[in-house]
Scaffold this motif. Structure first.
Motif, PDB file in Angstrom:
ATOM      1  N   PHE A 185     -28.064 -98.284 -41.693  1.00 53.41           N
ATOM      2  CA  PHE A 185     -28.028 -96.902 -42.168  1.00 53.41           C
ATOM      3  C   PHE A 185     -27.897 -96.796 -43.691  1.00 53.41           C
ATOM      4  O   PHE A 185     -27.766 -95.698 -44.223  1.00 53.41           O
ATOM      5  CB  PHE A 185     -26.866 -96.159 -41.495  1.00 53.41           C
ATOM      6  N   GLU A 204     -28.697 -89.918 -47.538  1.00 60.60           N
ATOM      7  CA  GLU A 204     -29.802 -90.692 -46.974  1.00 60.60           C
ATOM      8  C   GLU A 204     -29.371 -91.364 -45.672  1.00 60.60           C
ATOM      9  O   GLU A 204     -30.145 -91.451 -44.715  1.00 60.60           O
ATOM     10  CB  GLU A 204     -30.272 -91.737 -47.991  1.00 60.60           C
ATOM     11  N   SER A 205     -28.121 -91.811 -45.616  1.00 60.76           N
ATOM     12  CA  SER A 205     -27.604 -92.424 -44.391  1.00 60.76           C
ATOM     13  C   SER A 205     -27.526 -91.406 -43.255  1.00 60.76           C
ATOM     14  O   SER A 205     -27.831 -91.727 -42.103  1.00 60.76           O
ATOM     15  CB  SER A 205     -26.217 -93.024 -44.646  1.00 60.76           C
ATOM     16  N   TYR A 249     -30.947 -91.225 -41.790  1.00 59.12           N
ATOM     17  CA  TYR A 249     -31.316 -92.355 -40.936  1.00 59.12           C
ATOM     18  C   TYR A 249     -30.645 -92.269 -39.567  1.00 59.12           C
ATOM     19  O   TYR A 249     -31.208 -92.719 -38.566  1.00 59.12           O
ATOM     20  CB  TYR A 249     -30.948 -93.672 -41.618  1.00 59.12           C
ATOM     21  N   TRP A 304     -32.439 -92.738 -35.911  1.00 59.38           N
ATOM     22  CA  TRP A 304     -31.855 -93.700 -34.976  1.00 59.38           C
ATOM     23  C   TRP A 304     -31.540 -93.023 -33.640  1.00 59.38           C
ATOM     24  O   TRP A 304     -31.814 -93.578 -32.566  1.00 59.38           O
ATOM     25  CB  TRP A 304     -30.590 -94.271 -35.606  1.00 59.38           C
ATOM     26  N   VAL A 307     -37.442 -98.924 -34.758  1.00 64.60           N
ATOM     27  CA  VAL A 307     -36.208 -99.109 -35.527  1.00 64.60           C
ATOM     28  C   VAL A 307     -35.592-100.487 -35.295  1.00 64.60           C
ATOM     29  O   VAL A 307     -34.505-100.766 -35.795  1.00 64.60           O
ATOM     30  CB  VAL A 307     -35.165 -98.019 -35.189  1.00 64.60           C
ATOM     31  N   TRP A 310     -34.324-102.471 -38.213  1.00 59.26           N
ATOM     32  CA  TRP A 310     -33.100-102.027 -38.871  1.00 59.26           C
ATOM     33  C   TRP A 310     -31.911-102.909 -38.502  1.00 59.26           C
ATOM     34  O   TRP A 310     -30.864-102.835 -39.145  1.00 59.26           O
ATOM     35  CB  TRP A 310     -32.786-100.579 -38.497  1.00 59.26           C
ATOM     36  N   LYS A 324     -37.882 -99.610 -43.942  1.00 59.72           N
ATOM     37  CA  LYS A 324     -37.569 -98.268 -44.437  1.00 59.72           C
ATOM     38  C   LYS A 324     -38.541 -97.820 -45.528  1.00 59.72           C
ATOM     39  O   LYS A 324     -38.846 -96.626 -45.637  1.00 59.72           O
ATOM     40  CB  LYS A 324     -36.124 -98.218 -44.936  1.00 59.72           C
ATOM     41  N   HIS A 338     -37.348 -85.968 -44.568  1.00 59.01           N
ATOM     42  CA  HIS A 338     -38.192 -87.074 -45.021  1.00 59.01           C
ATOM     43  C   HIS A 338     -38.965 -86.678 -46.274  1.00 59.01           C
ATOM     44  O   HIS A 338     -39.030 -87.434 -47.256  1.00 59.01           O
ATOM     45  CB  HIS A 338     -39.163 -87.480 -43.912  1.00 59.01           C
TER      46      HIS A 338
END
Length: 327
Positions: free
Chosen positions: A118, A138-139, A142, A146, A172, A175, A186, A222
């Motif tokens: 993340f 940004e986390s 994500y 997820w 994903v 990740w 990413k 996004h």
């Protein structure tokens, strides 16, 4: 005895007391419904915002494990942002709101950047050594992606299947790899045409409720983050050109780092030049009014002024284009 608190005698990890290990709290994937999931996500974002703005503390480790929920007897839920063990005090004297005790090239020994799946791109890459609020935002983004690929809300109380039995979706799966693999995946998601395939996959493979979340939250966020990164890249190229021009004119001693945008007067790298803020983040998902209930609307005056200026500039360029087409 001098008991004054300083950055030397007070470590960055300041909120150990807020760690939550109570069985009363459930994990994000146990929200029970998409509406509850969205409520918990927003509650945790609100907690994050108020902690930064009011308590001058930055979480620095936003992940699905730290977004928890408290289920009330009437079936409603409240999001609780936990695990503040790596939180850092904000340097109130720094214009960009960077974290106290961490500097580029000399990270604090107490600092841990986050949970790799993340983490923000620039933290994984290593370009940024100082955590900023935009990294945590940004986390949060994500986590939405997820969740779409991994969460199944089967019934109101038990929530989704557990992570122990849920295999990560191919979109994903990277990740969970090495930092290089996460970064590459990413970058493809955020900055290449392949990212569109990921969003299309989310909308086609999941229920209409999840597809709606993709359309109304994930895709707008996004675009926001992608454009903010692109704009920041343009700013760095401009800064590099300025330094080169100064060197050619003999106004530079030759020791300045090319493209060091952080040294440009008035530039705020913490927000990519004002492009990625709480206000912009909430505006992207249509929650501006909600944000203004979290804090005094006057605190978003600068964000609104920047937006008005951008709209005027876009209109000016559009009119210039129309005028040139008619000549």
């Amino acid at each position: 005895m001098d008991l004054k608190r300083t950055k030397d005698n007070h470590p960055d990890r300041v909120l150990r007391g807020l760690l939550v290990a109570s069985p009363c709290y459930k994990k994000l994937w146990q929200a029970g419904s998409i509406e509850n999931f969205k409520k918990v996500w927003l509650d945790c974002l609100r907690f994050h915002y108020l902690s930064f703005r009011k308590a001058e503390v930055l979480h620095c480790d936003i992940s699905e494990h730290n977004l928890t929920l408290l289920e009330h007897p009437d079936g409603t839920v409240t999001g609780i942002l936990t695990d503040w063990d790596t939180a850092n005090l904000v340097d109130t004297e720094a214009k960009d709101g960077c974290v106290r005790g961490v500097s580029a090239g000399h990270p604090s020994r107490y600092h841990r950047p986050g949970t790799p799946p993340f983490m923000a791109l620039d933290l994984i890459h290593g370009r940024d050594r100082v955590p900023h609020p935009r990294h945590d935002l940004e986390s949060f983004f994500y986590i939405l992606i997820w969740a779409v690929f991994r969460y199944e809300f089967l019934h109101p109380t038990n929530g989704s299947r557990t992570k122990a039995t849920a295999c990560p979706h191919e979109q994903v799966a990277a990740w969970l790899g090495t930092p290089d693999q996460i970064y590459t995946a990413k970058v493809k998601l955020m900055m290449s045409l392949e990212g569109h395939d990921v969003f299309l996959c989310m909308k086609m493979e999941r229920s209409e409720e999840w597809a709606s979340l993709v359309r109304t939250w994930i895709e707008p966020l996004h675009i926001l983050i992608r454009d903010a990164r692109s704009g920041a890249g343009d700013d760095r190229r401009t800064a590099a050109n300025v330094v080169l021009a100064q060197r050619r004119q003999g106004k530079e001693d030759g020791k300045a780092k090319l493209g060091n945008i952080e040294e440009v007067a008035g530039y705020d790298d913490a927000t990519f030049g004002g492009r990625l803020t709480y206000f912009r983040f909430m505006r992207a998902i249509g929650m501006t009014k909600t944000l203004e209930t979290w804090d005094d609307p006057i605190n978003f005056k600068e964000d609104k002024a920047i937006l008005r200026a951008e709209k005027k500039e876009k209109l000016r360029k559009l009119l210039e284009t129309d005028a040139s087409d008619t000549d």
